[in-house]
Design a protein around this motif. Structure first.
Motif, PDB file in Angstrom:
ATOM      1  N   PRO A   8      86.973  42.535  13.842  1.00  0.00           N
ATOM      2  CA  PRO A   8      86.932  42.872  14.921  1.00  0.00           C
ATOM      3  C   PRO A   8      87.078  41.027  15.444  1.00  0.00           C
ATOM      4  CG  PRO A   8      84.806  43.208  13.966  1.00  0.00           C
ATOM      5  CD  PRO A   8      86.352  43.054  13.034  1.00  0.00           C
ATOM      6  N   ALA A  61      82.739  45.164  20.467  1.00  0.00           N
ATOM      7  CA  ALA A  61      82.254  44.885  19.505  1.00  0.00           C
ATOM      8  C   ALA A  61      81.307  47.100  19.336  1.00  0.00           C
ATOM      9  CB  ALA A  61      81.711  43.625  20.204  1.00  0.00           C
ATOM     10  N   TRP A  64      83.535  49.474  18.072  1.00  0.00           N
ATOM     11  CA  TRP A  64      83.713  49.707  16.602  1.00  0.00           C
ATOM     12  C   TRP A  64      82.437  49.701  16.402  1.00  0.00           C
ATOM     13  CZ3 TRP A  64      88.109  47.850  13.892  1.00  0.00           C
ATOM     14  CH2 TRP A  64      87.884  46.780  12.803  1.00  0.00           C
ATOM     15  N   ALA A  65      81.044  49.263  17.290  1.00  0.00           N
ATOM     16  CA  ALA A  65      79.568  49.515  16.580  1.00  0.00           C
ATOM     17  C   ALA A  65      79.854  51.186  16.650  1.00  0.00           C
ATOM     18  CB  ALA A  65      78.668  48.999  17.606  1.00  0.00           C
ATOM     19  N   GLY A 167      79.023  36.022  10.857  1.00  0.00           N
ATOM     20  CA  GLY A 167      79.506  37.064  10.067  1.00  0.00           C
ATOM     21  C   GLY A 167      79.755  36.728   8.755  1.00  0.00           C
ATOM     22  N   PRO A 177      74.343  45.036  10.513  1.00  0.00           N
ATOM     23  CA  PRO A 177      75.562  45.051  10.907  1.00  0.00           C
ATOM     24  C   PRO A 177      75.912  44.890  12.311  1.00  0.00           C
ATOM     25  CG  PRO A 177      74.686  47.066   9.395  1.00  0.00           C
ATOM     26  CD  PRO A 177      73.413  45.591   9.710  1.00  0.00           C
ATOM     27  N   SER A 178      74.925  45.282  13.336  1.00  0.00           N
ATOM     28  CA  SER A 178      75.260  44.957  14.790  1.00  0.00           C
ATOM     29  C   SER A 178      75.142  43.227  15.209  1.00  0.00           C
ATOM     30  CB  SER A 178      74.315  45.449  15.172  1.00  0.00           C
ATOM     31  OG  SER A 178      73.212  45.319  14.574  1.00  0.00           O
ATOM     32  N   LEU A 181      78.608  42.090  13.957  1.00  0.00           N
ATOM     33  CA  LEU A 181      79.988  42.650  14.799  1.00  0.00           C
ATOM     34  C   LEU A 181      80.116  41.618  16.149  1.00  0.00           C
ATOM     35  CD1 LEU A 181      82.175  44.543  15.269  1.00  0.00           C
ATOM     36  CD2 LEU A 181      80.148  45.980  16.268  1.00  0.00           C
ATOM     37  N   THR A 184      81.570  38.155  14.969  1.00  0.00           N
ATOM     38  CA  THR A 184      82.312  38.649  14.563  1.00  0.00           C
ATOM     39  C   THR A 184      83.047  38.378  15.778  1.00  0.00           C
ATOM     40  OG1 THR A 184      81.791  39.731  12.415  1.00  0.00           O
ATOM     41  CG2 THR A 184      84.030  39.196  13.004  1.00  0.00           C
TER      42      THR A 184
END
Length: 331
Positions: A8, A61, A64-65, A167, A177-178, A181, A184
């Protein structure tokens, strides 16, 4: 696995750089920041490149999420866009202070009061009280990032170490994780913006960048606190928190118009005291790296006495830097 975690940031950096470059002629025409008595720059400079940073962060993001099935709250995305739009308008034509605060409070409230009730930091407090305190803290954090964005690369020197650490904590499983993300992607977007903001800056973030960056970063830190790591969530942004909060209370004590632009922050006083911009940024970056290490120690140690030692070490380091900034540089 490491390359996947870094992807990311790798994607967001060139997107941010390209949008920044493409937008500069437009910003030069419509969002020019002219120097005044409180400015750190000496020539008219375009502002508003935060559009690129926020766009790159969300463009990377959000899809990707969806791909990894990590839920980024829709109120967070909507609030970040709203605050960015408010900042964009304010960059072009300043808005009244009260209106700005009301819109910011509404955006932060939309994020805070739509989170699950099970997410708590201090369970002993009534939920309404805790969420109200988080709301106040969130509005303050959004604004303090804006207040501290007054020197070339200052926000980069703050946000990059903090988001990189978030990150890393996400990769280790200590952050959702969110949030990892978002952090990052934001780290990469700031790195893409950095070459345009290095001294002497060609373009500034503007309110369109600093305000939503404060919201996104504040949410990531809040997620870290909700994961049972409030000490790390306080240590990571500790320099910004201390510099801006001490400055605010000093201005209130002096009965100054604390909501107006000024040059009272410690990093601003440092340049007035003979420090070069690069040296100030270098000191802030080094301090933030130390605070990041201390935050990681509190997460990995899971010990009360280690946490207190980390806070003491962080306080000593911050106090040392602020004292240096507040004293004239010897030649």
């Amino acid at each position: 696995m490491v390359l996947f975690a870094l992807a990311p940031a790798v994607l967001a950096a060139p997107i941010s750089a390209c949008i920044t470059r493409w937008s500069m002629p437009l910003l030069q025409r419509y969002a020019l920041a002219r120097p005044n008595a409180r400015s750190s720059h000496r020539i008219p400079t375009p502002q508003g490149a935060g559009i690129a940073v926020i766009a790159a962060t969300l463009l990377v993001a959000a899809p990707w999420a969806a791909w990894i099935h990590a839920a980024i709250p829709l109120p967070l995305i909507g609030s970040a866009v709203l605050i960015a739009l408010v900042g964009l308008v304010d960059d072009v034509r300043p808005l009244p202070v009260v209106l700005r605060l009301l819109l910011q409070a509404g955006a932060v409230a939309a994020v805070v009061f739509t989170t699950p009730e099970a997410l708590r930091i201090v369970p002993a407090l009534p939920l309404a009280v805790e969420r109200t305190l988080i709301l106040i803290g969130g509005v303050w954090f959004v604004n303090l990032v804006n207040f501290m964005d007054g020197l070339d690369l200052m926000t980069v020197a703050e946000v990059v170490p903090v988001t990189a650490t978030l990150g890393l904590l996400g990769w280790w499983g200590d952050l959702s994780p969110s949030a990892a993300l978002i952090a990052t992607a934001l780290c990469g977007a700031m790195l893409g913006f950095a070459p345009f903001n290095r001294p002497v800056a060609k373009v500034f973030l503007g309110d369109v960048g600093s305000l939503p960056i404060g919201l996104l970063l504040g949410w990531c830190l809040l997620e870290l606190a909700w994961q049972g790591q409030p000490a790390a969530a306080l240590l990571l942004p500790a320099y910004y928190l201390v510099d801006s909060t001490v400055t605010l209370f000093r201005r209130i004590a002096r009965r100054e118009q604390f909501w107006s632009a000024h040059r009272s922050h410690f990093y601003q006083r440092a340049t007035d005291n003979g420090f070069t911009v690069r040296r100030v940024i270098g000191d802030v970056f080094a301090l933030n790296l130390l605070l990041a290490v201390l935050a990681i120690i509190t997460v990995s140690a899971s010990s009360t006495w280690v946490t207190w030692l980390a806070f003491v070490a962080g306080a000593i380091a911050i106090g040392f830097v602020l004292r240096r900034f507040s004293r004239p540089q010897a030649f």
